[in-house]
Design a protein around this motif. Structure first.
Motif, PDB file in Angstrom:
ATOM      1  N   SER A 256       0.847  -1.186   0.000  1.00  0.00           N
ATOM      2  CA  SER A 256       0.000   0.000   0.000  1.00  0.00           C
ATOM      3  C   SER A 256       0.886   1.239   0.000  1.00  0.00           C
ATOM      4  CB  SER A 256      -0.937   0.021   1.216  1.00  0.00           C
ATOM      5  OG  SER A 256      -0.199   0.103   2.413  1.00  0.00           O
ATOM      6  N   SER A 257       0.283   2.354  -0.424  1.00  0.00           N
ATOM      7  CA  SER A 257       1.003   3.621  -0.442  1.00  0.00           C
ATOM      8  C   SER A 257      -0.019   4.741  -0.561  1.00  0.00           C
ATOM      9  CB  SER A 257       1.981   3.659  -1.625  1.00  0.00           C
ATOM     10  OG  SER A 257       2.763   4.838  -1.592  1.00  0.00           O
ATOM     11  N   TYR A 258       0.462   5.981  -0.393  1.00  0.00           N
ATOM     12  CA  TYR A 258      -0.458   7.105  -0.537  1.00  0.00           C
ATOM     13  C   TYR A 258       0.304   8.336  -1.020  1.00  0.00           C
ATOM     14  CZ  TYR A 258       1.415   8.712   3.961  1.00  0.00           C
ATOM     15  OH  TYR A 258       2.243   9.139   4.968  1.00  0.00           O
ATOM     16  N   THR A 259      -0.456   9.294  -1.507  1.00  0.00           N
ATOM     17  CA  THR A 259       0.067  10.590  -1.930  1.00  0.00           C
ATOM     18  C   THR A 259      -0.851  11.672  -1.378  1.00  0.00           C
ATOM     19  OG1 THR A 259       1.056   9.722  -3.953  1.00  0.00           O
ATOM     20  CG2 THR A 259       0.569  12.075  -3.911  1.00  0.00           C
ATOM     21  N   ASP A 260      -0.255  12.728  -0.814  1.00  0.00           N
ATOM     22  CA  ASP A 260      -1.024  13.847  -0.257  1.00  0.00           C
ATOM     23  C   ASP A 260      -0.946  15.054  -1.177  1.00  0.00           C
ATOM     24  OD1 ASP A 260      -1.923  12.547   2.003  1.00  0.00           O
ATOM     25  OD2 ASP A 260      -0.136  13.051   3.169  1.00  0.00           O
ATOM     26  N   LEU A 261      -2.059  15.771  -1.264  1.00  0.00           N
ATOM     27  CA  LEU A 261      -2.138  17.015  -2.020  1.00  0.00           C
ATOM     28  C   LEU A 261      -2.780  18.072  -1.133  1.00  0.00           C
ATOM     29  CD1 LEU A 261      -3.719  15.574  -5.309  1.00  0.00           C
ATOM     30  CD2 LEU A 261      -1.281  16.018  -4.924  1.00  0.00           C
ATOM     31  N   THR A 262      -2.532  19.320  -1.489  1.00  0.00           N
ATOM     32  CA  THR A 262      -3.217  20.429  -0.825  1.00  0.00           C
ATOM     33  C   THR A 262      -4.195  21.026  -1.808  1.00  0.00           C
ATOM     34  OG1 THR A 262      -1.270  20.904   0.516  1.00  0.00           O
ATOM     35  CG2 THR A 262      -2.944  22.635   0.342  1.00  0.00           C
ATOM     36  N   GLY A 263      -5.455  20.598  -1.692  1.00  0.00           N
ATOM     37  CA  GLY A 263      -6.494  21.111  -2.566  1.00  0.00           C
ATOM     38  C   GLY A 263      -6.423  20.527  -3.958  1.00  0.00           C
ATOM     39  N   LEU A 264      -7.479  20.829  -4.729  1.00  0.00           N
ATOM     40  CA  LEU A 264      -7.575  20.398  -6.122  1.00  0.00           C
ATOM     41  C   LEU A 264      -8.192  21.514  -6.941  1.00  0.00           C
ATOM     42  CD1 LEU A 264      -9.069  16.807  -5.673  1.00  0.00           C
ATOM     43  CD2 LEU A 264      -6.773  17.320  -6.543  1.00  0.00           C
ATOM     44  N   PRO A 265      -7.702  21.744  -8.152  1.00  0.00           N
ATOM     45  CA  PRO A 265      -8.370  22.708  -9.026  1.00  0.00           C
ATOM     46  C   PRO A 265      -9.607  22.081  -9.659  1.00  0.00           C
ATOM     47  CG  PRO A 265      -6.537  21.713 -10.181  1.00  0.00           C
ATOM     48  CD  PRO A 265      -6.510  21.155  -8.779  1.00  0.00           C
ATOM     49  N   LYS A 266     -10.414  22.891 -10.272  1.00  0.00           N
ATOM     50  CA  LYS A 266     -11.527  22.386 -11.049  1.00  0.00           C
ATOM     51  C   LYS A 266     -10.987  21.660 -12.268  1.00  0.00           C
ATOM     52  CE  LYS A 266     -15.635  23.894 -13.602  1.00  0.00           C
ATOM     53  NZ  LYS A 266     -16.473  25.050 -14.020  1.00  0.00           N
ATOM     54  N   GLY A 267     -11.634  20.558 -12.624  1.00  0.00           N
ATOM     55  CA  GLY A 267     -11.198  19.802 -13.794  1.00  0.00           C
ATOM     56  C   GLY A 267     -10.382  18.589 -13.398  1.00  0.00           C
ATOM     57  N   ASN A 268      -9.534  18.140 -14.317  1.00  0.00           N
ATOM     58  CA  ASN A 268      -8.760  16.920 -14.120  1.00  0.00           C
ATOM     59  C   ASN A 268      -7.400  17.207 -13.506  1.00  0.00           C
ATOM     60  OD1 ASN A 268     -10.771  15.309 -15.196  1.00  0.00           O
ATOM     61  ND2 ASN A 268      -9.917  15.338 -17.257  1.00  0.00           N
ATOM     62  N   THR A 269      -7.025  16.380 -12.553  1.00  0.00           N
ATOM     63  CA  THR A 269      -5.700  16.440 -11.936  1.00  0.00           C
ATOM     64  C   THR A 269      -5.074  15.051 -12.021  1.00  0.00           C
ATOM     65  OG1 THR A 269      -6.414  18.145 -10.388  1.00  0.00           O
ATOM     66  CG2 THR A 269      -4.419  16.906  -9.813  1.00  0.00           C
ATOM     67  N   GLN A 270      -3.835  14.995 -12.487  1.00  0.00           N
ATOM     68  CA  GLN A 270      -3.121  13.726 -12.608  1.00  0.00           C
ATOM     69  C   GLN A 270      -2.255  13.517 -11.365  1.00  0.00           C
ATOM     70  OE1 GLN A 270      -3.872  11.824 -15.252  1.00  0.00           O
ATOM     71  NE2 GLN A 270      -5.162  13.502 -16.020  1.00  0.00           N
ATOM     72  N   VAL A 271      -2.383  12.345 -10.765  1.00  0.00           N
ATOM     73  CA  VAL A 271      -1.639  11.996  -9.566  1.00  0.00           C
ATOM     74  C   VAL A 271      -1.055  10.601  -9.755  1.00  0.00           C
ATOM     75  CG1 VAL A 271      -1.721  11.706  -7.067  1.00  0.00           C
ATOM     76  CG2 VAL A 271      -3.241  13.367  -8.174  1.00  0.00           C
ATOM     77  N   THR A 272       0.202  10.417  -9.378  1.00  0.00           N
ATOM     78  CA  THR A 272       0.849   9.113  -9.505  1.00  0.00           C
ATOM     79  C   THR A 272       1.199   8.578  -8.123  1.00  0.00           C
ATOM     80  OG1 THR A 272       1.760   9.636 -11.682  1.00  0.00           O
ATOM     81  CG2 THR A 272       2.820   7.854 -10.453  1.00  0.00           C
ATOM     82  N   ILE A 273       0.869   7.316  -7.903  1.00  0.00           N
ATOM     83  CA  ILE A 273       1.188   6.613  -6.660  1.00  0.00           C
ATOM     84  C   ILE A 273       2.064   5.426  -7.007  1.00  0.00           C
ATOM     85  CG2 ILE A 273       0.264   5.454  -4.622  1.00  0.00           C
ATOM     86  CD1 ILE A 273      -2.417   6.793  -5.198  1.00  0.00           C
TER      87      ILE A 273
END
Length: 800
Positions: A256-273
């Motif tokens: 298992s693993s995780y990634t933290d973000l501070t907020g999200l903009p409107k629309g699509n956001t790409q995140v890699t784990i």
């Protein structure tokens, strides 16, 4: 398989409308079930399939409006074909019109407060979608999903979904070609309709719309899975956001693993784990296709908002100049091409039937690979390939031609949508990014190859070419994962009757024979009504080319043409059906399938399959199968006895087939058929009898067997199973040259898909119908067949 829940969630009530919907009988799902579906850590969408209760008819002006009087429209279930078909003599003009489907449903308030999407898995050949009278979306091309957001368009009253289906041929979209006036320009018919599943899905305002599991260095101790996640948010999100991923296998969490973000903009956001520490993961393989379950969870402000499941399998698949390797081990690819078409309904068969084709290819025909020719096929079929352990080539829609600039843009779109839909399937090992049997097009195919490299760096690209020009054509620049040179090899035997040759592999590039035999080598047709010599020839032709491919490690393998007969008006068809399949249109094995059926390790079961019929009636050789009768078997020795006389022991013909794992046996079966002698074939391994088969020449004890593939189906109005109808001798061997008309009837809560009266003589004594359930009507379904002079059986199916 990505992003689908494992079961249906009964939260959306759908009812057919006659005079009006909101009267007696309209139902609404219980609020408790809905609350549970939306609040639990759920898959990305709760869904209620729009399978039953569609209203259908020809398009007329005003038919997309909510208040259109649809009381006279037909009530149908999806998957659906716009016209009833038989098993031959299809006329494309019957479906080449514009049609409309309408669905009435109620939407709970909690659904309306969330984001809502409609998805059509496949509509032939173009769809335009309206909801409550408003245009929503359109798509041309029938092999990939149309997904459209309908948030804000649902009401608290009668919602009306209208889908306009354009079944006309000359649309400027792959594989159609407006410059050709008739659909016979390509080698398969495409009957129109909502022929795949339709879903309405509800998701939170911020949700996971896609997860791609990219595998890194699978064969090393440092293996890794990079999860490329797409988060779609309807509005900006403030506060902490966490994406957590867990990989499990056989019910136990491994990493298992995780990634933290501070907020999200409107629309699509790409995140890699990144998931590491995967040494304990069992690799996916053909004999043990171990799958992994990955669950990605989206948390906002400490609250679980959405989950996205991915099912995949870790494996390393490599095409090299020295052949193909799976998980580092050499594997000769052995398989067939598959078309998705069926009698009576075109492509409109539900998941159970699609999965059955994969079972036939793996368990009866012993294929290690299948090519999805010549378009992306149903996800249920690919899911079954994942589960059973069958390797897959998937390709964009098209055949033999490339259209204009607009057409080519849609081909690029199709490559994108195909890869995004299916890149988590471990069974898929190569993308067909070039239209079958086309040359040149370096700009177009440069784009499609590059797009594939960006969307999925794990797999190579290919495109089948043919003929002398194709064999010597310049190689396309290949992407990082490499490329495969795939050749449709229809080299003809010289002299006729000798083994067909294969061209030698092109050096310096991975080489795969993507098609062989078909209707271009040997006979133009392989039907049960053809002579025994023609039917026997099919098994030998397929065996010869597979033997040749096995002789040289530079062949990655060979995919014969093809698994199943299919509808076509192009070249070498008979009454609108092509007959190259080793199984017929009904998925019943021909004599040509005997070679494939014998190519399996005896530990999976001994096989004895003659490439002849033990029959001496009209149409059969009166002196028996002849001096060189062929029997396909995976046994070491066969002991053959005719009429109880002295047995003859025969061994595999390794002189003619030195490279096959299980060559055929040749036996002299010149006999006097007037005495109707019995035949017994006994298979031995290690000196022990492992299988004994008997064959009767006396038709007095023949029967017509009625056999259902499944003894139970779901009473949802869409689930379907096949019922095979076969003329058999007293020991269960096929009897050729049937006569008369077979009448089929159904009792109980089932719908007959097929002709109620079948010309059993024209079908060669083998056919099938399919039985569909009725929604909400469980019970016992009895399928009966009657024949004027042969005993028949019945089959029972429980609808639950």
């Amino acid at each position: 398989m990505t992003g689908e829940p494992s079961g249906r969630v009964p939260w959306l009530a759908a009812q057919p409308r006659r005079a009006f919907l909101l009267g007696a009988g309209a139902a609404l799902a219980g609020s408790g079930a809905l609350a549970a579906a939306l609040s639990r850590p759920a898959p990305p969408a709760a869904r209620d399939g729009f399978g039953a209760d569609w209203l259908f008819g020809p398009f007329v002006p005003g038919c997309t409006e909510p208040d259109f009087d649809d009381s006279g429209m037909a009530l149908v279930s999806v998957p659906h074909c716009v016209v009833p078909l038989s098993w031959q003599d299809w006329d494309p003009t019957d479906w080449q019109q514009v049609w409309v489907y309408r669905q009435h449903f109620l939407a709970p308030a909690q659904l309306r407060r969330n984001r809502v999407f409609l998805q059509f898995d496949g509509v032939l050949s173009a769809a335009t979608v309206y909801l409550n009278g408003r245009f929503v979306a359109a798509r041309s091309g029938g092999y990939l999903p149309l997904r459209c957001e309908v948030t804000g368009l649902l009401t608290d009253k009668d919602n009306v979904l209208a889908v306009v289906v354009d079944g006309r041929w000359q649309q400027n979209t792959p594989p159609d070609l407006p410059e050709f006036p008739h659909p016979t320009a390509i080698d398969f018919y495409q009957p129109a309709g909502l022929y795949r599943e339709v879903r309405l899905t509800g998701v939170p305002q911020t949700y996971l719309s896609d997860v791609y599991a990219q595998q890194i260095a699978v064969l090393t101790p440092n293996r890794e899975v990079l999860l490329h996640c797409t988060v779609d948010s309807a509005k900006p999100v403030k506060g902490p956001v966490r994406l957590t991923a867990a990989l499990s296998q056989h019910g136990a969490e491994i990493a298992s693993s995780y990634t933290d973000l501070t907020g999200l903009p409107k629309g699509n956001t790409q995140v890699t784990i990144s998931l590491q520490g995967l040494e304990a993961v069992q690799l996916w393989d053909l004999d043990d296709p171990a799958l992994c379950d990955i669950l990605v969870t989206l948390t906002v402000d400490g609250r679980k908002v959405h989950t996205y499941p991915v099912r995949t399998g870790l494996r390393d698949a490599q095409f090299t100049v020295d052949g193909f390797r799976l998980n580092g081990k050499p594997l000769k690819l052995f398989g067939l091409n598959r078309h998705q078409w069926y009698p009576f309904v075109g492509g409109a068969m539900p998941d159970r039937v699609q999965r059955r084709d994969a079972q036939l290819l793996k368990e009866e025909l012993n294929c290690t690979m299948v090519r999805c020719s010549h378009y992306p096929q149903a996800t249920a079929f690919l899911d079954a390939c994942d589960e059973l352990g069958i390797l897959v080539w998937e390709e964009l829609p098209g055949w033999d031609h490339v259209g204009d600039t607009a057409w080519q843009e849609l081909a690029v779109r199709d490559v994108h949508d195909m890869i995004v839909r299916d890149r988590n399937h471990p069974s898929i090992i190569v993308w067909g990014t070039r239209v079958n049997e086309t040359l040149g097009q370096y700009t177009l195919y440069g784009r499609t190859d590059q797009l594939a490299a960006e969307l999925d760096p794990m797999r190579p690209c290919t495109g089948a070419v043919a003929g002398e020009r194709g064999y010597v054509s310049p190689l396309y620049p290949v992407k990082a994962a490499g490329g495969v040179f795939s050749f449709n090899d229809y080299s003809r035997p010289r002299p006729p009757g000798s083994p067909p040759p294969l061209r030698p592999p092109r050096r310096g590039v991975p080489y795969l024979v993507s098609e062989a035999i078909g209707t271009l080598v040997g006979s133009a047709y392989f039907r049960r009504t053809d002579s025994l010599a023609v039917q026997r020839e099919q098994s030998l032709l397929h065996a010869w080319v597979h033997d040749h491919a096995a002789s040289d490690p530079h062949y990655s393998g060979l995919l014969g043409w093809c698994g199943f007969d299919y509808p076509s008006g192009w070249y070498h068809h008979y009454r609108g059906v092509k007959y190259p399949g080793v199984m017929d249109f009904f998925r019943i094995p021909k004599l040509g399938a005997a070679f494939y059926r014998a190519q399996r390790d005896p530990s999976r079961g001994a096989v004895i399959e003659p490439a002849f019929y033990w029959d001496f009636g009209p149409g059969s050789p009166p002196g028996g199968p002849g001096r060189d009768a062929i029997v396909w078997s995976n046994c070491e020795v066969l002991v053959v006895t005719v009429a109880g006389k002295r047995p003859v022991t025969v061994r595999p013909d390794r002189a003619r087939f030195p490279h096959l794992a299980y060559p055929p046996f040749s036996v002299d079966l010149r006999v006097d058929g007037r005495t109707r002698p019995e035949l017994t074939i006994e298979g031995q391994i290690g000196g022990q009898t492992v299988l004994r088969r008997r064959f009767s020449a006396d038709p007095a004890y023949d029967t017509i067997a009625v056999t259902a593939d499944d003894d139970q189906i779901i009473a949802d109005g869409a689930d379907t199973t096949r019922v095979a109808l076969r003329s058999l001798d007293r020991y269960g061997a096929p009897r050729p040259h049937a006569r008369g008309v077979l009448a089929v009837s159904v009792k109980g809560p089932g719908v007959l898909i097929g002709d109620p009266y079948l010309d059993f003589g024209a079908l060669g004594g083998a056919a099938a119908v399919w039985i569909r359930s009725m929604r909400g009507t469980p019970g016992t379904i009895t399928v009966s067949a009657t024949h004027p002079f042969v005993n028949t059986g019945t089959a029972t199916i429980e609808s639950v």
